[in-house]
Design a protein around this motif. Sequence first.
Motif, short mmCIF file in Angstrom:
data_model
loop_
_atom_site.label_atom_id
_atom_site.label_comp_id
_atom_site.label_asym_id
_atom_site.label_seq_id
_atom_site.Cartn_x
_atom_site.Cartn_y
_atom_site.Cartn_z
N GLU A 275 0.81 -1.22 0.00
CA GLU A 275 0.00 0.00 0.00
C GLU A 275 0.85 1.27 0.00
OE1 GLU A 275 -3.61 0.16 -0.28
OE2 GLU A 275 -2.88 -1.78 -0.99
N SER A 276 2.05 1.19 0.47
CA SER A 276 2.93 2.38 0.46
C SER A 276 3.31 2.78 -0.97
CB SER A 276 4.20 2.10 1.27
OG SER A 276 4.97 1.06 0.68
N GLU A 277 3.13 1.84 -1.93
CA GLU A 277 3.47 2.11 -3.32
C GLU A 277 2.28 2.58 -4.14
OE1 GLU A 277 4.85 -1.68 -4.59
OE2 GLU A 277 6.79 -1.53 -3.56
N VAL A 278 1.06 2.57 -3.53
CA VAL A 278 -0.15 2.87 -4.28
C VAL A 278 -0.46 4.37 -4.22
CG1 VAL A 278 -2.64 2.43 -4.45
CG2 VAL A 278 -1.07 0.57 -3.83
N ASP A 279 -0.57 4.98 -5.39
CA ASP A 279 -0.87 6.41 -5.49
C ASP A 279 -2.28 6.69 -4.96
OD1 ASP A 279 -1.84 8.97 -6.88
OD2 ASP A 279 0.27 8.92 -7.48
N GLU A 280 -2.44 7.82 -4.34
CA GLU A 280 -3.71 8.21 -3.74
C GLU A 280 -4.86 8.23 -4.77
OE1 GLU A 280 -6.10 9.02 -0.50
OE2 GLU A 280 -3.95 8.51 -0.51
N LYS A 281 -4.53 8.47 -6.04
CA LYS A 281 -5.58 8.58 -7.07
C LYS A 281 -6.34 7.28 -7.29
CE LYS A 281 -2.41 7.63 -10.95
NZ LYS A 281 -1.81 8.18 -12.19
N PHE A 282 -5.81 6.17 -6.82
CA PHE A 282 -6.48 4.88 -7.03
C PHE A 282 -7.50 4.56 -5.93
CE2 PHE A 282 -2.37 4.33 -9.28
CZ PHE A 282 -2.89 4.20 -10.56
N TYR A 283 -7.53 5.36 -4.85
CA TYR A 283 -8.48 5.13 -3.77
C TYR A 283 -9.82 5.80 -4.09
CZ TYR A 283 -4.58 3.37 -1.04
OH TYR A 283 -3.50 2.62 -0.60
N LEU A 284 -10.91 5.16 -3.69
CA LEU A 284 -12.24 5.69 -3.97
C LEU A 284 -12.60 6.82 -3.02
CD1 LEU A 284 -14.37 2.43 -4.52
CD2 LEU A 284 -12.90 3.64 -6.14
N ASN A 285 -13.25 7.84 -3.59
CA ASN A 285 -13.81 8.88 -2.72
C ASN A 285 -15.22 8.48 -2.32
OD1 ASN A 285 -15.60 9.58 -4.86
ND2 ASN A 285 -14.06 10.98 -5.74
N GLU A 286 -15.88 9.28 -1.49
CA GLU A 286 -17.19 8.91 -0.97
C GLU A 286 -18.22 8.75 -2.08
OE1 GLU A 286 -18.10 7.97 2.05
OE2 GLU A 286 -15.98 8.10 2.56
N SER A 287 -18.15 9.61 -3.07
CA SER A 287 -19.09 9.53 -4.19
C SER A 287 -18.90 8.23 -4.97
CB SER A 287 -18.89 10.73 -5.13
OG SER A 287 -19.71 10.61 -6.27
N GLN A 288 -17.67 7.84 -5.18
CA GLN A 288 -17.39 6.60 -5.91
C GLN A 288 -17.81 5.37 -5.11
OE1 GLN A 288 -13.20 7.54 -6.53
NE2 GLN A 288 -13.51 7.50 -8.76
N ILE A 289 -17.57 5.42 -3.80
CA ILE A 289 -17.98 4.31 -2.93
C ILE A 289 -19.48 4.10 -3.02
CG2 ILE A 289 -18.22 3.59 -0.52
CD1 ILE A 289 -15.50 4.93 0.02
N GLU A 290 -20.24 5.21 -3.00
CA GLU A 290 -21.70 5.13 -3.09
C GLU A 290 -22.13 4.60 -4.46
OE1 GLU A 290 -25.41 8.31 -3.03
OE2 GLU A 290 -23.64 8.71 -1.78
#
Length: 416
Positions: A275-290
């Motif tokens: 996870e230390s190698e994963v760019d923040e852009k690949f994580y879902l925001n609240e809208s995407q999670i929904e």
Amino acid sequence: MKNNLKVVELFAGVGGFRVGLERADKYFFNTVWANQWEPSKKAQDAFDCYNAHFPSSVNCNDDIAKVSNKTFEDMNIDLVVGGFPCQDYSVARSLSKEKGIEGKKGVLFWEIKRIVEVSHPKYILLENVDRLLKSPSKQRGRDFSIMLATFRDLGYIVEWRVINAADYGTAQRRRRIFIFAYDKSLAFAERQMKKSTTEILLKDGFFASTFPVNEEIYRGRDEQVELPQDILEISDEFSFGYHPSGIMIDGNVHTMHTEAMNPQAIPLGDILQDESEVDEKFYLNESQIEKFAYLRGPKRIERTSQDGHSYIFSEGGMSPTDLLELPGRTMLTSEGTTNRSTHIVEVNGRKRFLTPIECERLNGFPDNWTATMGDRMRYFCMGNALVTHLIEKMGHTIKKIEAEETNDIAQISMPL
């Protein structure tokens, strides 16, 4: 004595066949020519990626239909490989009868046929989606039958197998049909024809020896048929229910439903980056999670068709995230977009997309293989790619066949 095979890679993409074959033996599989062309696109990302990794071969970025016969006649090709689209293979009698049968224009299988016809390689290894066996829906098995009859008329024996990559030590449940054709005049072919087709499909064939199966046929699903001699008759009238495994010799088809012996999948979690190698852009925001919660959830929606007919669209639910202890689902070209088919993983309480590197790992490519292009195209190319681990295994089998072939020829040519 010849110590390698000259390989031509068609519809090469980012080089999946070549990656797998060179992993089996980089020096034995000598790719001398490759073609990759994406019609109607200015940017040729897949070709640029291929060319960057394999600058030593002649890499062609032209419409394959415009490449002359002479190009292939002069190569002394031993092995043709390629993943080609599943298309409509229907044929018709040409206006000038002496020209025989003509396939529908733009269908890339006919380019494979043309190249094989002028170069007559020893071996042909192809990949396609598994629905090829059933297409078209209104005449099941017609398209695959046309392919088999074409190879029959060119002097080849054909084996095929639908393989789920996860059954043979990979982290993706990807089902694809692989087709291996070999020249009837080879010593290997002569040995195969002395065996029963059941022995070939369950134990001694190209696929059975590479990807072992249980010797008991799944639910007794076992059929045989003889293809009509006239391909036009196949195109107009013939249909047949093919099973996931089979062989064609001289137009005689034996097909059965085989099962993998001792399936050994790799969990999706094993191919994830730290996870230390994963760019923040690949994580879902609240809208995407929904949005993904809705897309992956069960649905029952009333809809109206174009002709005014009302109907209920229903869709079953799926896990909110992809389970890390199971192999991944089949990766599609839409991977990485807000789409029900996209993989979503949850690590340390956070949900995210797979990274392009993780998608490369699902198909057995080296990390950052597709780093020559943007993320969207990286996902797209991996959705189109094959699992290179399978090609590596097949490469070892081809090498063994060729070694035995060389020995047989040497023995035949020795004076008494």
